[in-house]
Design a protein around this motif. Structure first.
Motif, short mmCIF file in Angstrom:
data_model
loop_
_atom_site.label_atom_id
_atom_site.label_comp_id
_atom_site.label_asym_id
_atom_site.label_seq_id
_atom_site.Cartn_x
_atom_site.Cartn_y
_atom_site.Cartn_z
N UNK B 14 -8.62 -1.27 -8.99
CA UNK B 14 -9.25 -0.77 -7.77
C UNK B 14 -9.07 -1.75 -6.60
N UNK B 15 -9.36 -3.05 -6.80
CA UNK B 15 -9.11 -3.97 -5.67
C UNK B 15 -7.64 -4.00 -5.23
N UNK B 17 -5.63 -1.58 -5.31
CA UNK B 17 -5.40 -0.35 -4.54
C UNK B 17 -5.71 -0.57 -3.06
N UNK B 18 -6.80 -1.30 -2.82
CA UNK B 18 -7.27 -1.43 -1.44
C UNK B 18 -6.57 -2.54 -0.66
N UNK B 19 -5.78 -3.36 -1.34
CA UNK B 19 -5.04 -4.38 -0.59
C UNK B 19 -3.53 -4.12 -0.61
N UNK B 20 -3.12 -2.99 -1.18
CA UNK B 20 -1.68 -2.75 -1.34
C UNK B 20 -1.07 -2.25 -0.04
N UNK B 22 1.53 -1.67 2.64
CA UNK B 22 2.98 -1.64 2.53
C UNK B 22 3.43 -1.09 1.19
N UNK B 23 2.47 -0.60 0.38
CA UNK B 23 2.83 0.05 -0.87
C UNK B 23 2.93 -0.88 -2.05
N UNK B 24 3.46 -0.36 -3.14
CA UNK B 24 3.50 -1.06 -4.42
C UNK B 24 4.06 -2.47 -4.40
N UNK B 25 5.21 -2.67 -3.74
CA UNK B 25 5.85 -3.99 -3.83
C UNK B 25 4.95 -5.15 -3.43
N UNK B 26 3.98 -4.88 -2.53
CA UNK B 26 3.14 -5.98 -2.06
C UNK B 26 2.16 -6.45 -3.13
N UNK B 27 1.93 -5.65 -4.18
CA UNK B 27 0.94 -6.07 -5.18
C UNK B 27 1.55 -6.33 -6.56
N UNK B 28 2.87 -6.17 -6.69
CA UNK B 28 3.48 -6.34 -8.01
C UNK B 28 3.24 -7.73 -8.59
N UNK B 29 3.39 -8.74 -7.73
CA UNK B 29 3.21 -10.11 -8.21
C UNK B 29 1.78 -10.32 -8.71
N UNK B 30 0.83 -9.80 -7.96
CA UNK B 30 -0.58 -9.94 -8.34
C UNK B 30 -0.89 -9.19 -9.63
N UNK B 31 -0.32 -8.01 -9.77
CA UNK B 31 -0.54 -7.21 -10.99
C UNK B 31 0.06 -7.93 -12.20
N UNK B 32 1.24 -8.49 -11.99
CA UNK B 32 1.90 -9.21 -13.09
C UNK B 32 1.01 -10.36 -13.57
N UNK B 85 -5.64 3.03 -9.39
CA UNK B 85 -4.75 2.51 -8.36
C UNK B 85 -4.58 3.48 -7.20
N UNK B 86 -4.60 4.79 -7.46
CA UNK B 86 -4.28 5.74 -6.40
C UNK B 86 -5.49 6.33 -5.67
#
Lengths: 181, 179
Positions: B14-15, B17-20, B22-32, B85-86
């Motif tokens: 959920x967090x 989702x709210x900071x993404x 520019x879309x998915x690529x901006x949070x991939x590193x954080x998710x990893x 996420x969505x």
């Protein structure tokens, strides 16, 4: 223009979700909603597109929510989003099961790259059309070029670039606004 | 136990989702970082595989969280992770879109819409460029993309799937042909 039917909205976004390889999704949405059906004007679509990119969330899901909301309110937004995500949801899980086998076949991996390239062509076509429309005024052309160069060529972060260009672009659009408003 | 891991999926995604922005690529590193190092839902190797699958499959790249949810809790985990996420970003987008349309027709709204449209177009063009850069695309990619765009310009009614199939066939043929 009559009220857009929910099942029609579902079927469009379901198909877009199902076949949206490699990032051509917004271009396909543009084609279905603006070009083929005229449910939104070019300007409505493009400003929604800018909003979708500025706000958090995947651009294409935001765009679907925006269009669904615009056409049918809450139910439209829910239907568009669910329709968009249903097929990819099943596809990723299915692909996980067969991934090792597919990635071992050289031509299959290459074919996926080819599909992605064609999808980018779809995007290119939309960019050219939208670009032509947006640059009918000098300020529009400058705003377009500045955004493209900043985000695309120089790879500066999207948000600051948009926050710098947007006020100038809007201010330049202001004096002409009353004519057609 | 199972409920705990589902709640953990919600708490993590959920967090994001709210900071993404520019879309998915901006949070991939954080998710990893969360999925591999902190929660140990998947191994580093599994994460790379999941990433590749989400790129190859249709849909937004952020569907990779669906697969993390799947690894954690099967069907239910996949659904929970996807919604986590969505939904939050969509609710926000809905609210902003609603406010946006309420003031349609006002002078400032018209100016805003006209001012934002070229920026939207510029972002699309930038997207085309960056997708090519990420994909490490060669001449063939540009040729296929250019041809697809040209065909669409001449015959807008051509179905995109036909173009996709054509692009896939060209690449497959090129891969099979000895250089």
């Amino acid at each position: 223009m009559g009220r857009v039917r929910l099942w029609e909205l579902f079927s469009i976004f379901f198909r877009i979700g199902m076949f949206s390889f490699g990032g051509g999704l917004s271009a396909w949405i543009y084609r279905e909603i603006v070009e083929l059906r005229g449910w939104l004007t070019e300007q409505e679509f493009l400003s929604g597109m800018a909003l979708s990119q500025i706000l958090p969330g995947a651009n294409v899901s935001n765009l679907s929510v925006y269009i669904g909301q615009r056409l049918r309110g809450v139910s439209g937004a829910v239907v568009a989003l669910l329709a968009l995500l249903t097929a990819p949801f099943l596809a990723v899980i299915g692909l996980l099961a067969v991934y090792d086998r597919i990635s071992a076949i050289p031509w299959a991996a290459a074919a996926m790259d080819g599909v992605a390239a064609a999808a980018i062509g779809l995007l290119l076509r939309m960019a050219i059309r939208a670009g032509r429309q947006a640059s009918t005024t000098l300020s529009g052309a400058v705003a377009l070029a500045a955004t493209f160069i900043g985000v695309g060529v120089l790879r500066w972060p999207l948000i600051p670039v948009v926050l710098c260009v947007a006020p100038l672009s809007v201010a330049a659009a202001w004096p002409r606004a009353p004519k057609n408003a | 136990m199972r409920n705990d891991s589902l709640l953990a999926l919600v708490a993590v995604f959920v967090p994001f989702s709210l900071v993404s922005i520019g879309g998915g690529p901006s949070i991939f590193a954080g998710i990893q970082h969360q999925a591999v190092d902190v929660r140990q839902w998947v191994s580093a190797r599994e994460f790379v595989e999941i990433f590749a699958i989400s790129r190859a499959a249709p849909g937004p790249g952020s569907m990779l969280v669906t697969l993390i949810g799947w690894k954690v809790g099967g069907w239910l985990g996949a659904i929970v992770a996807t919604l986590a996420l969505f939904v939050p970003s969509s609710v926000l987008c809905y609210g902003v879109g609603l406010a946006w349309n309420r003031y349609r027709g006002r002078i400032w709204h018209t100016a805003l819409e006209r001012g934002l449209a070229p920026i939207g177009a510029g972002l699309i063009l930038a997207g085309v460029l960056s997708i090519f850069q990420i994909a490490g695309a060669g001449f063939l990619s540009w040729a296929v993309a250019g041809a697809a765009a040209g065909i669409l310009a001449l015959r807008p009614s051509v179905h995109p799937l036909l173009l996709f199939a054509g692009g896939g066939a060209v690449f497959a043929a090129a891969a099979m042909t000895p250089a």
